[in-house]
Design a protein around this motif. Sequence first.
Motif, PDB file in Angstrom:
ATOM      1  N   PRO A  46       0.792  -1.233   0.000  1.00 59.09           N
ATOM      2  CA  PRO A  46       0.000   0.000   0.000  1.00 59.09           C
ATOM      3  C   PRO A  46       0.822   1.280   0.000  1.00 59.09           C
ATOM      4  N   GLU A  47       2.059   1.210   0.486  1.00 59.00           N
ATOM      5  CA  GLU A  47       2.875   2.426   0.474  1.00 59.00           C
ATOM      6  C   GLU A  47       3.349   2.794  -0.939  1.00 59.00           C
ATOM      7  N   ARG A  48       3.213   1.870  -1.886  1.00 59.49           N
ATOM      8  CA  ARG A  48       3.558   2.167  -3.285  1.00 59.49           C
ATOM      9  C   ARG A  48       2.376   2.720  -4.073  1.00 59.49           C
ATOM     10  N   VAL A  49       1.168   2.521  -3.566  1.00 62.63           N
ATOM     11  CA  VAL A  49      -0.025   3.052  -4.235  1.00 62.63           C
ATOM     12  C   VAL A  49      -0.312   4.413  -3.617  1.00 62.63           C
ATOM     13  N   LEU A  50      -0.189   5.449  -4.417  1.00 60.95           N
ATOM     14  CA  LEU A  50      -0.330   6.805  -3.910  1.00 60.95           C
ATOM     15  C   LEU A  50      -1.724   7.350  -4.186  1.00 60.95           C
ATOM     16  N   LYS A  51      -2.280   7.997  -3.172  1.00 56.81           N
ATOM     17  CA  LYS A  51      -3.583   8.640  -3.361  1.00 56.81           C
ATOM     18  C   LYS A  51      -3.366  10.096  -3.723  1.00 56.81           C
ATOM     19  N   THR A  52      -4.321  10.637  -4.437  1.00 58.89           N
ATOM     20  CA  THR A  52      -4.279  12.027  -4.886  1.00 58.89           C
ATOM     21  C   THR A  52      -5.411  12.772  -4.211  1.00 58.89           C
ATOM     22  N   LEU A  53      -5.066  13.771  -3.416  1.00 58.16           N
ATOM     23  CA  LEU A  53      -6.062  14.559  -2.697  1.00 58.16           C
ATOM     24  C   LEU A  53      -5.978  16.013  -3.140  1.00 58.16           C
ATOM     25  N   VAL A  54      -7.136  16.615  -3.374  1.00 57.34           N
ATOM     26  CA  VAL A  54      -7.176  18.040  -3.671  1.00 57.34           C
ATOM     27  C   VAL A  54      -7.504  18.744  -2.359  1.00 57.34           C
ATOM     28  N   VAL A  55      -6.656  19.684  -1.992  1.00 51.83           N
ATOM     29  CA  VAL A  55      -6.759  20.352  -0.697  1.00 51.83           C
ATOM     30  C   VAL A  55      -6.928  21.847  -0.917  1.00 51.83           C
ATOM     31  N   GLN A  56      -7.865  22.422  -0.184  1.00 49.91           N
ATOM     32  CA  GLN A  56      -8.022  23.868  -0.225  1.00 49.91           C
ATOM     33  C   GLN A  56      -7.096  24.466   0.826  1.00 49.91           C
ATOM     34  N   ALA A  84     -10.657  19.637  -0.192  1.00 44.03           N
ATOM     35  CA  ALA A  84     -11.563  20.396  -1.047  1.00 44.03           C
ATOM     36  C   ALA A  84     -12.906  19.677  -1.135  1.00 44.03           C
ATOM     37  N   LYS A  85     -13.930  20.428  -1.423  1.00 44.14           N
ATOM     38  CA  LYS A  85     -15.242  19.834  -1.669  1.00 44.14           C
ATOM     39  C   LYS A  85     -15.143  18.974  -2.920  1.00 44.14           C
ATOM     40  N   GLN A  86     -15.913  17.887  -2.940  1.00 38.26           N
ATOM     41  CA  GLN A  86     -15.866  16.960  -4.064  1.00 38.26           C
ATOM     42  C   GLN A  86     -16.115  17.678  -5.387  1.00 38.26           C
ATOM     43  N   ALA A  87     -17.112  18.529  -5.435  1.00 37.26           N
ATOM     44  CA  ALA A  87     -17.434  19.236  -6.679  1.00 37.26           C
ATOM     45  C   ALA A  87     -16.267  20.107  -7.135  1.00 37.26           C
ATOM     46  N   VAL A  96     -13.319  12.463 -11.956  1.00 33.23           N
ATOM     47  CA  VAL A  96     -14.272  12.197 -10.887  1.00 33.23           C
ATOM     48  C   VAL A  96     -13.531  11.641  -9.678  1.00 33.23           C
ATOM     49  N   VAL A  97     -14.051  11.925  -8.488  1.00 31.93           N
ATOM     50  CA  VAL A  97     -13.452  11.395  -7.266  1.00 31.93           C
ATOM     51  C   VAL A  97     -13.422   9.867  -7.379  1.00 31.93           C
ATOM     52  N   GLY A  98     -12.308   9.297  -6.997  1.00 27.27           N
ATOM     53  CA  GLY A  98     -12.076   7.866  -7.185  1.00 27.27           C
ATOM     54  C   GLY A  98     -11.268   7.605  -8.441  1.00 27.27           C
ATOM     55  N   GLY A  99     -11.132   8.645  -9.267  1.00 25.74           N
ATOM     56  CA  GLY A  99     -10.372   8.546 -10.501  1.00 25.74           C
ATOM     57  C   GLY A  99      -9.479   9.747 -10.715  1.00 25.74           C
ATOM     58  N   ILE A 100      -9.236  10.533  -9.655  1.00 25.54           N
ATOM     59  CA  ILE A 100      -8.412  11.742  -9.798  1.00 25.54           C
ATOM     60  C   ILE A 100      -6.938  11.363  -9.868  1.00 25.54           C
TER      61      ILE A 100
END
Length: 154
Positions: A46-56, A84-87, A96-100
Amino acid sequence: MPPKGSTPAIQAAEQAGIAHAVHSYDYDAGADSIGLDAAAKLGVAPERVLKTLVVQVGDGHVVCVLASDRQLDTRALGKKASLAKQADAERLTGYVVGGISPLGQRKRLPTVVDEAALAHETVIVNGGRRGLQLELAPADLVRLTGAEVRPIAA
């Protein structure tokens, strides 16, 4: 496997001429963690799979990329940092969230990659669609996104 040029993220990797691999898995919208689910289904740490988060952050937005088994330390981004808000995330990135994906976004946002990502030969990021992942060298991820590298995970 979907065609290689099927998303802006994959097209960005191809246009840059970097070595990469495309992986697909059965996306589960009900999973507690998309990144952990992807890691388990792809059979990678799991440490090799990176998540992408949009942050305000204040009045702007930043893309944060970190290991799927870690939490974002918003304090590392400033006092007024929150997810950030999903929209907003979808509007800014074009995904789309889950595919960012951190690559090929509609609007190129400042990006921060957690320094722990550099410890791996390759990392896996979202390929721009739910159930689609893109594997590449972390140095290529940093170069393609123009990212700043620093600790942002708790």
